[in-house]
Design an enzyme around this catalytic site. Structure first.
Site, mmCIF file in Angstrom:
data_model
loop_
_atom_site.group_PDB
_atom_site.id
_atom_site.type_symbol
_atom_site.label_atom_id
_atom_site.label_comp_id
_atom_site.label_asym_id
_atom_site.label_seq_id
_atom_site.Cartn_x
_atom_site.Cartn_y
_atom_site.Cartn_z
ATOM 1 N N LYS A 185 -5.002 -18.493 74.759
ATOM 2 C CA LYS A 185 -5.599 -17.473 73.883
ATOM 3 C C LYS A 185 -6.757 -16.767 74.591
ATOM 4 O O LYS A 185 -6.879 -15.547 74.557
ATOM 5 C CB LYS A 185 -6.114 -18.155 72.615
ATOM 6 N N LYS A 241 -10.655 -28.187 73.212
ATOM 7 C CA LYS A 241 -10.412 -28.592 71.832
ATOM 8 C C LYS A 241 -10.833 -30.041 71.696
ATOM 9 O O LYS A 241 -10.714 -30.817 72.655
ATOM 10 C CB LYS A 241 -8.915 -28.468 71.494
ATOM 11 N N THR A 248 -10.858 -14.525 61.739
ATOM 12 C CA THR A 248 -9.459 -14.865 62.010
ATOM 13 C C THR A 248 -8.530 -14.219 60.985
ATOM 14 O O THR A 248 -7.528 -13.593 61.348
ATOM 15 C CB THR A 248 -9.263 -16.392 62.027
HETATM 16 P P1 NAD Z 1 -8.379 -24.639 56.272
HETATM 17 O O1 NAD Z 1 -8.537 -26.102 56.326
HETATM 18 O O2 NAD Z 1 -9.476 -23.773 55.806
HETATM 19 O O3 NAD Z 1 -7.084 -24.249 55.398
HETATM 20 C C1 NAD Z 1 -5.839 -24.820 55.573
HETATM 21 C C2 NAD Z 1 -5.000 -24.452 54.373
HETATM 22 O O4 NAD Z 1 -3.683 -24.972 54.554
HETATM 23 C C3 NAD Z 1 -5.507 -25.046 53.050
HETATM 24 O O5 NAD Z 1 -5.325 -24.111 52.006
HETATM 25 C C4 NAD Z 1 -4.607 -26.242 52.836
HETATM 26 O O6 NAD Z 1 -4.505 -26.589 51.475
HETATM 27 C C5 NAD Z 1 -3.321 -25.669 53.376
HETATM 28 N N1 NAD Z 1 -2.313 -26.686 53.666
HETATM 29 C C6 NAD Z 1 -2.470 -27.887 54.255
HETATM 30 N N2 NAD Z 1 -1.302 -28.542 54.258
HETATM 31 C C7 NAD Z 1 -0.400 -27.714 53.692
HETATM 32 C C8 NAD Z 1 0.976 -27.814 53.409
HETATM 33 N N3 NAD Z 1 1.681 -28.891 53.725
HETATM 34 N N4 NAD Z 1 1.580 -26.770 52.809
HETATM 35 C C9 NAD Z 1 0.903 -25.658 52.469
HETATM 36 N N5 NAD Z 1 -0.390 -25.508 52.709
HETATM 37 C C10 NAD Z 1 -1.042 -26.522 53.304
HETATM 38 O O7 NAD Z 1 -7.910 -24.240 57.761
HETATM 39 P P2 NAD Z 1 -7.953 -22.803 58.411
HETATM 40 O O8 NAD Z 1 -9.222 -22.665 59.151
HETATM 41 O O9 NAD Z 1 -7.566 -21.784 57.404
HETATM 42 O O10 NAD Z 1 -6.811 -22.965 59.528
HETATM 43 C C11 NAD Z 1 -5.438 -22.803 59.219
HETATM 44 C C12 NAD Z 1 -4.662 -22.695 60.514
HETATM 45 O O11 NAD Z 1 -5.171 -21.605 61.284
HETATM 46 C C13 NAD Z 1 -4.723 -23.914 61.443
HETATM 47 O O12 NAD Z 1 -3.508 -24.012 62.135
HETATM 48 C C14 NAD Z 1 -5.822 -23.541 62.433
HETATM 49 O O13 NAD Z 1 -5.709 -24.219 63.665
HETATM 50 C C15 NAD Z 1 -5.529 -22.069 62.592
HETATM 51 N N6 NAD Z 1 -6.662 -21.300 63.080
HETATM 52 C C16 NAD Z 1 -7.830 -21.271 62.395
HETATM 53 C C17 NAD Z 1 -8.875 -20.491 62.889
HETATM 54 C C18 NAD Z 1 -10.163 -20.355 62.142
HETATM 55 O O14 NAD Z 1 -10.987 -19.528 62.540
HETATM 56 N N7 NAD Z 1 -10.379 -21.080 61.062
HETATM 57 C C19 NAD Z 1 -8.737 -19.798 64.093
HETATM 58 C C20 NAD Z 1 -7.514 -19.845 64.763
HETATM 59 C C21 NAD Z 1 -6.483 -20.599 64.245
#
Ligand code: NAD
Length: 412
Positions: free
Chosen positions: A91, A103, A186
């Protein structure tokens, strides 16, 4: 059985082959440069004692200090951290950011800890990590971490080193030297890259039917952006289940509903859906924004969307990717779609090093330009190497930059 690390290695190998990356460079990139695993002792509120496993992987630092990502989740293991560190390297490199991929994380369930226990665990992580600061390795946030956890980690770092160094930790709040726009970066970026992709495939944004898996930091912000732009968000899920409405979900109302009830289920005017139903629903755009490995060879055949925008890291397996390509589905890969956060972290670092802070409009404009640049560079590379996959295009761009840095350093 699905292996996140194996899937990421498969993409690495394919991009290396198509992009004709030097075999010696590929040998170096097969595995991380540095891995540390450590244990964090914690005295619990009830007087008992527990030990938590923690890791930090610095995948490759040829382009600059390793940066970002601290995941706290009960099932976290070293292979997951290695896969995520590789993706972070790609990335950064694909986005022309002078950083390697880092990480780390702790195998723990934040919801099962008291506030005091959680703070002590985060501070313990920083103490046992033995980080030496912004020129070396910079932890940021991921699933299970947020502005508060990164503030504790920065405070712990600064206490240990007896100096202020805001750039030692990313994703901290503006009051501690962070940047504006961090929370939204994001999710907003996911929408901005979607706009670029929609233009490419001639998909009308107004009225586009969107299904989103995950309603956390990324999914909820992206959902709000789709809603504001006039898309019809027909399905949204979180870990407790999903909701569907043929007429479209009122996203601001759902955000309030989730704040009050802790789930998306039960929103008036919607009915429940499973994850599998959401993935297969009749939509134009599918946005996996929760977990890795959710679009697989089993369910890819049922995807009806024209566009899959990978907000989560690695939601699509390689086999599923092939099936989607055969069906004519365009996939915007994670390393482009959710790169808003790495661009923001780069801006956070630059502002911190200069000790000079920008307004939100400047930050948003930079983010949009950089995301758009990365997306089109990936498409151009894919065309040059005669592949249809933007994922392979983005990985080739990243590997080429890493290759050049590795060779200039005389490593091979
Ligand atoms: P978060 O913990 O804020 O949210 C995750 C969401 O996914 C929650 O609503 C949770 O209830 C839901 N979830 C978990 N298990 C689930 C399932 N089995 N079915 C449906 N929904 C489910 O996390 P986030 O920060 O929103 O990150 C989400 C994804 O994005 C991850 O893969 C993370 O690595 C990626 N990501 C996040 C960021 C960031 O800035 N936060 C940046 C790049 C990538």
């Amino acid at each position: 059985m699905y292996s996140f690390l194996e899937q990421s290695s498969l993409i690495l190998q394919e991009a290396g082959k198509v992009g004709q990356i030097d075999p010696n460079v590929m040998q170096l990139l097969e595995a991380p440069q540095r891995v540390i695993s450590f244990r964090i002792p914690l005295k619990m509120d009830d007087g008992s004692f527990r030990v938590f496993d923690a890791h930090r992987v610095r995948y490759n630092d040829a382009l600059g200090p390793t940066r970002d990502g601290t995941r706290i989740s009960p099932e976290l293991d070293l292979d997951e951290v290695k896969a995520l560190a590789l993706i972070m390297s790609v990335k950064h490199a694909a986005g022309k950011i002078p950083a390697g991929g880092g990480k780390g994380g702790i195998a723990a369930d934040p919801k099962a800890l008291s506030g005091r226990e959680f703070e002590a665990l985060c501070r313990g992580y920083m103490r046992h990590l033995h980080s030496s600061g912004s020129a070396y390795d910079v932890p940021g946030a991921d699933v299970g971490t947020n502005l508060q956890t990164m503030s504790w980690m920065l405070d712990e770092f600064e206490s240990i080193h007896n100096r202020h160094e805001p750039t030692a930790v990313n994703d901290k709040p503006p009051i501690l030297g962070g940047t504006l726009g961090g929370y939204e970066a994001t999710g907003s970026g996911v929408f901005e890259v979607f706009e670029e992709a929609a233009r490419e495939i001639g998909l009308e944004i107004e009225g586009a039917r969107v299904a989103i898996q995950g309603f956390g930091q990324v999914g909820a912000v992206a959902a709000q952006c789709f809603f504001t732009a006039g898309c019809k968000v027909i399905a949204i899920s979180d870990s407790r289940g999903g909701v569907f409405s043929e007429n479209g979900i009122d996203v601001p109302t759902l955000i309030e509903h989730k704040q009050t009830t802790g789930q998306v289920l039960g929103l008036e005017g919607t009915h429940g859906v499973t994850n599998e139903e959401l993935i297969a629903c009749d939509c134009d755009v599918l946005v996996p924004a929760a977990l890795q490995g959710v679009i697989t060879s089993d369910n890819a055949v049922h995807v009806k969307a024209r566009l899959v925008v990978e907000a989560a890291n690695a939601p699509t397996t390689m086999e599923a990717d092939r099936i989607l390509a055969e069906k004519g589905v365009t996939v915007v890969p994670d390393v482009l779609a959710n790169a808003g956060s790495v661009h923001l972290c780069q801006m956070e670092r630059t502002q911190g090093l200069y000790d000079n802070y920008w307004d939100e409009a400047t930050i948003n404009q930079f983010r949009r330009e950089r995301l758009s640049g990365g997306f089109h560079a990936a498409l151009n590379t894919a065309a040059r190497y005669q592949v249809t996959s933007a994922r392979i295009g983005a990985w080739i761009n990243a590997l080429k930059r890493m290759e050049e840095a590795i060779k200039m350093r005389g490593w091979c």
